[in-house]
Design a protein around this motif. Sequence first.
Motif, mmCIF file in Angstrom:
data_model
loop_
_atom_site.group_PDB
_atom_site.id
_atom_site.type_symbol
_atom_site.label_atom_id
_atom_site.label_comp_id
_atom_site.label_asym_id
_atom_site.label_seq_id
_atom_site.Cartn_x
_atom_site.Cartn_y
_atom_site.Cartn_z
ATOM 1 N N THR B 147 0.770 -1.043 0.153
ATOM 2 C CA THR B 147 0.106 -0.147 -0.084
ATOM 3 C C THR B 147 0.839 1.314 -0.035
ATOM 4 O OG1 THR B 147 -0.137 -0.148 2.447
ATOM 5 C CG2 THR B 147 -2.064 -0.692 1.136
ATOM 6 N N GLY B 148 0.559 2.227 -0.755
ATOM 7 C CA GLY B 148 0.728 3.530 -0.537
ATOM 8 C C GLY B 148 0.287 4.216 0.392
ATOM 9 N N PHE B 149 0.444 5.632 0.544
ATOM 10 C CA PHE B 149 -0.307 6.490 1.564
ATOM 11 C C PHE B 149 -0.622 7.793 1.048
ATOM 12 C CE2 PHE B 149 2.419 3.168 3.881
ATOM 13 C CZ PHE B 149 1.439 2.591 4.650
ATOM 14 N N LEU B 150 -1.546 8.111 1.351
ATOM 15 C CA LEU B 150 -2.158 9.511 1.040
ATOM 16 C C LEU B 150 -2.194 10.355 2.224
ATOM 17 C CD1 LEU B 150 -2.761 11.634 -1.208
ATOM 18 C CD2 LEU B 150 -5.038 10.798 -1.242
ATOM 19 N N PHE B 151 -1.266 11.321 2.175
ATOM 20 C CA PHE B 151 -1.474 12.397 3.508
ATOM 21 C C PHE B 151 -2.400 13.613 3.145
ATOM 22 C CE2 PHE B 151 2.049 9.273 3.567
ATOM 23 C CZ PHE B 151 2.038 9.162 5.063
ATOM 24 N N LYS B 152 -3.075 14.066 3.803
ATOM 25 C CA LYS B 152 -3.831 15.256 3.451
ATOM 26 C C LYS B 152 -3.848 16.010 4.814
ATOM 27 C CE LYS B 152 -7.345 13.269 0.301
ATOM 28 N NZ LYS B 152 -8.762 12.949 -0.013
ATOM 29 N N GLU B 153 -3.406 17.117 4.803
ATOM 30 C CA GLU B 153 -3.566 18.219 5.670
ATOM 31 C C GLU B 153 -4.943 18.547 5.979
ATOM 32 O OE1 GLU B 153 -0.411 22.055 6.284
ATOM 33 O OE2 GLU B 153 -1.481 21.943 4.284
ATOM 34 N N LYS B 154 -5.189 18.804 7.072
ATOM 35 C CA LYS B 154 -6.598 19.194 7.485
ATOM 36 C C LYS B 154 -6.579 20.967 7.057
ATOM 37 C CE LYS B 154 -8.211 15.663 9.388
ATOM 38 N NZ LYS B 154 -8.528 15.456 10.909
ATOM 39 N N GLN B 155 -7.939 20.964 6.816
ATOM 40 C CA GLN B 155 -8.131 22.569 6.398
ATOM 41 C C GLN B 155 -7.438 23.571 7.466
ATOM 42 O OE1 GLN B 155 -10.026 24.214 3.765
ATOM 43 N NE2 GLN B 155 -8.844 26.130 4.712
ATOM 44 N N ARG B 156 -6.565 24.420 7.154
ATOM 45 C CA ARG B 156 -5.783 25.240 7.991
ATOM 46 C C ARG B 156 -6.728 26.292 8.466
ATOM 47 N NH1 ARG B 156 0.073 26.065 5.821
ATOM 48 N NH2 ARG B 156 0.644 23.846 4.888
ATOM 49 N N LEU B 157 -6.299 27.150 9.531
ATOM 50 C CA LEU B 157 -7.125 28.197 10.228
ATOM 51 C C LEU B 157 -6.934 29.586 9.296
ATOM 52 C CD1 LEU B 157 -6.123 27.826 14.040
ATOM 53 C CD2 LEU B 157 -8.459 27.150 12.959
ATOM 54 N N ARG B 158 -7.888 30.201 9.130
ATOM 55 C CA ARG B 158 -7.774 31.477 8.508
ATOM 56 C C ARG B 158 -6.636 32.225 8.984
ATOM 57 N NH1 ARG B 158 -12.249 33.139 5.297
ATOM 58 N NH2 ARG B 158 -11.671 35.439 6.022
ATOM 59 N N ARG B 159 -6.090 33.175 8.411
ATOM 60 C CA ARG B 159 -4.828 34.094 8.769
ATOM 61 C C ARG B 159 -5.661 35.414 9.366
ATOM 62 N NH1 ARG B 159 -0.195 34.081 4.307
ATOM 63 N NH2 ARG B 159 0.653 32.076 4.924
ATOM 64 N N ILE B 160 -4.733 35.906 10.288
ATOM 65 C CA ILE B 160 -5.057 37.217 11.064
ATOM 66 C C ILE B 160 -4.729 38.189 9.866
ATOM 67 C CG2 ILE B 160 -4.309 38.749 12.680
ATOM 68 C CD1 ILE B 160 -6.036 36.650 13.908
ATOM 69 N N ASN B 161 -5.665 39.034 9.746
ATOM 70 C CA ASN B 161 -5.255 40.422 8.835
ATOM 71 C C ASN B 161 -4.493 41.318 9.660
ATOM 72 O OD1 ASN B 161 -5.373 42.779 7.508
ATOM 73 N ND2 ASN B 161 -7.284 42.113 6.194
ATOM 74 N N LYS B 162 -3.308 41.508 9.736
ATOM 75 C CA LYS B 162 -2.298 42.426 10.684
ATOM 76 C C LYS B 162 -2.963 43.671 10.342
ATOM 77 C CE LYS B 162 0.992 39.942 12.399
ATOM 78 N NZ LYS B 162 1.628 40.031 13.538
ATOM 79 N N GLU B 163 -3.308 44.393 9.270
ATOM 80 C CA GLU B 163 -3.540 45.420 9.086
ATOM 81 C C GLU B 163 -4.730 45.999 9.647
ATOM 82 O OE1 GLU B 163 -3.924 48.520 5.047
ATOM 83 O OE2 GLU B 163 -3.396 46.475 4.977
ATOM 84 N N VAL B 164 -5.794 45.190 9.823
ATOM 85 C CA VAL B 164 -7.160 45.578 10.497
ATOM 86 C C VAL B 164 -7.126 45.350 12.044
ATOM 87 C CG1 VAL B 164 -9.224 44.445 10.671
ATOM 88 C CG2 VAL B 164 -8.455 44.656 8.294
#
Lengths: 303, 303
Positions: B147-164
């Motif tokens: 077997t091979g393996f497929l690694f999938k990252e989970k959905q990442r968190l949104r990024r802080i909008n520094k300027e705002v």
Amino acid sequence: MKFEITILGSSSATPIFHRNPTSQILNVNEKLLMIDCGEGTQQQMLRFGIKYHKIDYIFISHLHGDHYFGLVGLISSMHLNGRKKPLYLFAPPQIQEILELQFKHSATVIKFPIEYYPIQNDKAETILETNDVSVETIILNHRIPTTGFLFKEKQRLRRINKEVVEKLNIPEEYYALIKKGIDFKDELGNIHKAIDLTTEADAPKSYAYCSDTVADGSYLKQLEEVDLLYHETTFMHDMVDRAKETFHTTSVEAAIIAKNCVVKKLMIGHFSARYRDLSPLLMEAKEIFPETYLAIEGETFMI
Amino acid sequence: MKFEITILGSSSATPIFHRNPTSQILNVNEKLLMIDCGEGTQQQMLRFGIKYHKIDYIFISHLHGDHYFGLVGLISSMHLNGRKKPLYLFAPPQIQEILELQFKHSATVIKFPIEYYPIQNDKAETILETNDVSVETIILNHRIPTTGFLFKEKQRLRRINKEVVEKLNIPEEYYALIKKGIDFKDELGNIHKAIDLTTEADAPKSYAYCSDTVADGSYLKQLEEVDLLYHETTFMHDMVDRAKETFHTTSVEAAIIAKNCVVKKLMIGHFSARYRDLSPLLMEAKEIFPETYLAIEGETFMI
């Protein structure tokens, strides 16, 4: 005749500081005998230019992984390299089950015969005799059944006395026969006795390999007057209690054994991962037995 | 979030030319997942500064020795290093018998739990879900179940909008909550919606590992649009008959798969011992799929 030992690994338990677990190659007259085979031994062979096909005999002292985890990989590589001739494997009996289970699950049928010689651990015995060498087991005292090995060269042939044979104009092609004790008859029918055409042979050499063991027991008497003793030296002597607890030996204990057994030289190895610098171990042993050397990977010791 | 792969070995069958058999380390947010573990992997870890204790998950593709002979030694070293926390082992079911037989004959009781996850080879399935990653099996087509393996990252968190957030003087200690979608209420009681304080997250990444296999079969559809595909490339394409016979893949076949599956990048490895120089394999693959890279030991690829 060549009788020398090359170190492929000298670490105990785990590889560390670029030290590999235990393996050694004894070269007897260009035939190679492997002693122990820790993980990565085949990589060390590549590194130091040692060919798989020159090895016909492998000796495994015991079934702690740092002494045999490289064996299945080495045998697999011999197989993939097209080996046909037998491999003679002197090891604890369980090695066969361990190897065969792994071959089964990889659907591998090894293309050369593996001749298993299951080592009995109740008494020392001769397990191999070739034209060049005999091998005895040494019963060590470790946490699981463990044997060392005593390699003794066979009596060497006498040496040609160059001065005498050249004076008599004996052709070189007769030298091999003369060394074997066959007299030479010249053109006039005069017999020249082989014993007069030769000088005494070098004394046969011996090499004792002791790893792993606590520093006592009946094995010591087999070490008497060997030319080179390899003895495990896992710890410095301040760790003697730990050594006894884990059935290992300290540098001082190994040196005392070498001294008491009147060996010619001592090589120490199987160093604990706690020692990055090995010189304190060497110094401690040399104080008691000056002819002590470190088992350094890639180095070859003429015995 | 870190999502990168480090190559510990890329040789097929036997170690050669300083190339070790297969092993890789996937770093997901500073947690290390090991993929395959050929002989000498623990030595490679030492060489490249990878710590045993950071590894909680090991994935073994199949039971040919060049993919797992280093496992028993690695587990033994983890044990000797005092590991207590569990190790999760995703591997063909027979691995348990192989490991336990060796532990038994060395009288070793491993001091940490080994959680065996026996991989079924009949259909692809999700075998692991953590907060950061999911892992699916890929059913390959080799001489033994693989077997091979497929690694999938989970959905990442949104990024802080520094300027705002800086304009609103929102203290930094609230950033982690805002990234998780929690709105911010200021001193005057005004609500600032998390979505307005952040920008979209990076797309989650994926890594597919395929070794060893012949270049066809149902597994190809799982590779579609992955960010990085590792595909075995044992041979140059002039050896395509030999590749089919031994259930392996050529450089051209791997590149065609990468192209057809619209992957972003291709990494090739598992090179036959017949290739000292790997650049011809790379060139052959790049002609078809320019974003091809070699699996070189010690190199890390950001995915």
